[in-house]
Design an enzyme around this catalytic site. Structure first.
Site, PDB file in Angstrom:
ATOM      1  N   MET A 162     -22.947  45.503  46.088  1.00 40.55           N
ATOM      2  CA  MET A 162     -23.883  44.675  45.574  1.00 40.55           C
ATOM      3  C   MET A 162     -23.293  43.229  44.966  1.00 40.55           C
ATOM      4  SD  MET A 162     -25.391  47.094  42.444  1.00 40.55           S
ATOM      5  CE  MET A 162     -24.180  47.667  41.019  1.00 40.55           C
ATOM      6  N   HIS A 434     -18.452  48.208  33.497  1.00 40.58           N
ATOM      7  CA  HIS A 434     -19.349  47.606  34.730  1.00 40.58           C
ATOM      8  C   HIS A 434     -20.604  48.297  34.791  1.00 40.58           C
ATOM      9  CE1 HIS A 434     -17.368  50.778  37.915  1.00 40.58           C
ATOM     10  NE2 HIS A 434     -17.996  51.280  36.890  1.00 40.58           N
ATOM     11  N   GLU A 435     -21.398  47.801  35.643  1.00 42.85           N
ATOM     12  CA  GLU A 435     -22.962  48.027  35.769  1.00 42.85           C
ATOM     13  C   GLU A 435     -23.527  47.936  34.422  1.00 42.85           C
ATOM     14  OE1 GLU A 435     -23.900  48.282  38.757  1.00 42.85           O
ATOM     15  OE2 GLU A 435     -22.003  48.694  39.418  1.00 42.85           O
ATOM     16  N   GLY A 436     -23.285  47.050  33.494  1.00 44.27           N
ATOM     17  CA  GLY A 436     -23.773  46.649  32.487  1.00 44.27           C
ATOM     18  C   GLY A 436     -23.043  47.365  31.223  1.00 44.27           C
TER      19      GLY A 436
END
Length: 594
Positions: A162, A434-436
């Site tokens: 992504m 990561h991922e927010g």
């Protein structure tokens, strides 16, 4: 030999005694499964993780990706390890039999995938991202897109990524500048500079399917103007699709996973196709991001779990110190020392409690998708949405603390590369970012999730906790009753704090959200306390089991629960005091004073 990836007995306990996962076989989708097939899948995963993933964990760290003649080079063990994963069916574990999948519940699939993260999170990441991309194509792709892209993704011929972050944007996706210009054939020319793209380039598969956020010419500003595009590295004929590797980023941990800078459309010839509706890219991407956030929680938990098991084994073998003041007495294993036991229990409650939390959420995901009752599906979805930021951030923060304690148990040896615990800590440190980031998860929890639908999800969670409290008190066990009383108090304190902050949020949002990270930690501790009480209630009748190994296992659960209620849950009391004070220190701070 005891596994250093997982306590297999603990995983059996969580799945079958705590969560009763076999009840999922009552749903039509899983009717062909049984406890035996679930356990067989887990045993297969543990074998492959042990034999194919774990042996090159250290090499993936020391021999990190490099570019040679324009291509990314990885250690030779990575590709066959991933092929074993694919051939065993784990890439398509949750997909239909007709698509080559195992049609496993997500709860069981996550239990399987967790073992690969414990063994070698860097290698596992290539597969994890591909699973997420396949799920996105399945959920939002047209019939033609599913027919074209799903088969090679599910059989490992294509891997996926992504692609969100840009140099100027970071976590602020509203700042994304990537563009998508329509072509006459219905496809789009993609132009973008992207950074920190995990698994963004490699030679592990025939192709890489990038899911790219970009803007159409008529896009409104901000995140509402983002659309999602399928952009392959190579076209159907094998020629490049104008996706250029601009460089590799070298990280503190998870070094075996490529982290890339990618340029799309340097020559104006990068072709992509729209996935899902125009301007709904972020809404679509949130499915993958939420899956990824739970995966981050699982990764953080399993790295903590591996560190705990290594520390426990070391503490049982390392002879140092004596049990008495007499210098003539023999040295004892350091596990005999109270402070070492404290550090081991602190790791155990995070590892086993965090895994319980992640698998509980996985069960909610199965129920949210497949429960025959519409109300049950809705309530499961509400609870899953509420817990997702907690799973991601609490497990990440506490997992790193647990790994730090694993190093401490090893003493000076833990700080060396000869022992695995220093790498586990470095690998785990990324999960808070990561991922927010954890801070973003805290803002999401307090700013959006706890108040959603009038606080319905929080009310459901409170009802479940108080039901456990009532059931525990009915057992007539003084220790468990004390835990239940403590949990009841902690829940009411959390509810009071939540009401205070939500009341302040409309008029004073900065003040209400200033200590959101403290709120998330208090929330997570209360949530995990509930799961530890549930485990203790199950373990209590078996503490004197005639099988000595079983008795020790259940007594270990009771000891861990006691530790959480005596050492961890009390930390929330001063946090609630701080939160309810609406302390303005961080808001009013003159940053020139820093």
């Amino acid at each position: 030999m005891r596994s250093q990836l997982i306590d297999r007995r603990d995983l059996q306990f969580l799945l079958h005694e705590l969560l009763a996962v076999e009840t999922l076989t009552q749903l039509p989708r899983f009717a062909e499964h049984s406890r035996e097939t679930f356990d067989a899948a887990i045993d297969s995963a543990l074998r492959i993780a042990t034999e194919r993933y774990a042996p090159h964990r250290q090499r993936s760290d020391s021999d990190e990706p490099r570019i040679e003649a324009g291509r990314v080079v990885l250690p030779p063990e990575v590709a066959p390890a991933l092929r074993a994963f694919v051939d065993a069916g784990f890439l398509a574990a949750t997909h239909d039999h007709e698509d080559g999948g195992m049609q496993l519940p997500r709860t069981v699939a996550n239990a399987c995938w967790a073992l690969f993260k414990s063994a070698n999170v860097a290698t596992d990441t290539y597969a994890t991202l591909t699973i997420g991309v396949a799920n996105m194509v399945h959920a939002f792709g047209s019939a033609a897109q599913r027919a074209r892209w799903l088969p090679p993704l599910l059989d490992g011929r294509h891997f996926g990524t992504m692609v969100l972050t840009e140099p100027q944007a970071g976590s602020s996706l509203a700042e994304i500048r990537a563009s998508a210009t329509p072509r006459a054939d219905g496809r789009y020319i993609i132009r973008a500079q992207k950074i920190f793209i995990t698994a963004g380039d490699h030679e592990l598969s025939d192709n890489i399917v990038h899911l790219v956020l970009a803007r159409l010419p008529d896009a409104p500003p901000g995140v509402k103007g983002l659309s999602l595009f399928i952009v392959p590295k190579r076209r159907d004929d094998g020629t490049p699709n104008d996706v250029a590797l601009a460089g590799l980023i070298h990280k503190m941990g998870s070094r075996g996973t490529t982290s890339t800078m990618l340029n799309f459309g340097e020559r104006g010839d990068c072709i992509g196709e729209l996935l899902g509706p125009p301007h709904q890219g972020l809404a679509c991407m949130f499915q993958m991001m939420n899956e990824a956030r739970i995966n981050v929680g699982i990764s953080a938990t399993m790295l903590a779990y591996a560190g705990y098991l290594h520390a426990l084994a070391y503490a049982r073998e390392r002879m140092q110190g004596r049990a008495t003041p007499d210098p003539r007495s023999p040295p004892v294993p350091i596990v005999r020392h109270a402070d070492v036991r404290r550090m081991l229990l602190a790791q155990k409650v995070v590892a086993e409690g965090g895994l319980a939390l992640c698998l509980h959420a996985s069960l909610l995901a199965d129920r949210a998708e497949l429960d025959p009752d519409a109300t049950e599906r809705h309530q499961a979805r509400l609870q899953l949405d509420l817990l997702t930021p907690v799973i991601k951030a609490w497990c990440s923060t506490q997992g790193v603390l647990a790994n730090s304690l694993a190093i401490q148990v090893h003493g000076g040896y833990g700080y060396t590369r000869e022992y695995p615990v220093e790498q586990l800590l470095r690998d785990n440190r990324l999960n808070s970012i990561h991922e927010g980031t954890d801070g973003i998860q805290a803002l999401d929890l307090l700013g959006r999730k706890v108040g959603a639908e009038g606080g319905a999800a929080l009310a459901l969670l409170g009802t479940a906790m108080l039901r456990t409290v009532a059931e525990t008190r009915a057992l007539d066990d003084e220790t468990l009753a004390a835990h239940a009383t403590q949990l009841e108090r902690a829940w009411h304190e959390l509810a009071h704090t939540t009401a205070t902050l939500l009341a302040a949020l409309p008029a004073q949002p900065q003040l209400a959200l200033a200590n959101a990270s403290v709120y998330l930690e208090a929330f997570g501790h209360t949530l995990v306390a509930w799961l530890w009480l549930r485990q203790a209630v199950i373990a209590q009748p078996h503490r004197n089991h005639p099988d000595d190994a079983e008795a020790r296992f259940y007594r270990g659960k009771l000891a861990a629960a006691r530790h959480f209620f005596s050492h961890e849950l009390p930390r929330t009391a001063p946090q609630h005091t701080l939160l309810r004070s609406l302390d303005a220190g961080l808001v009013e701070l003159d940053d020139t004073c820093l």
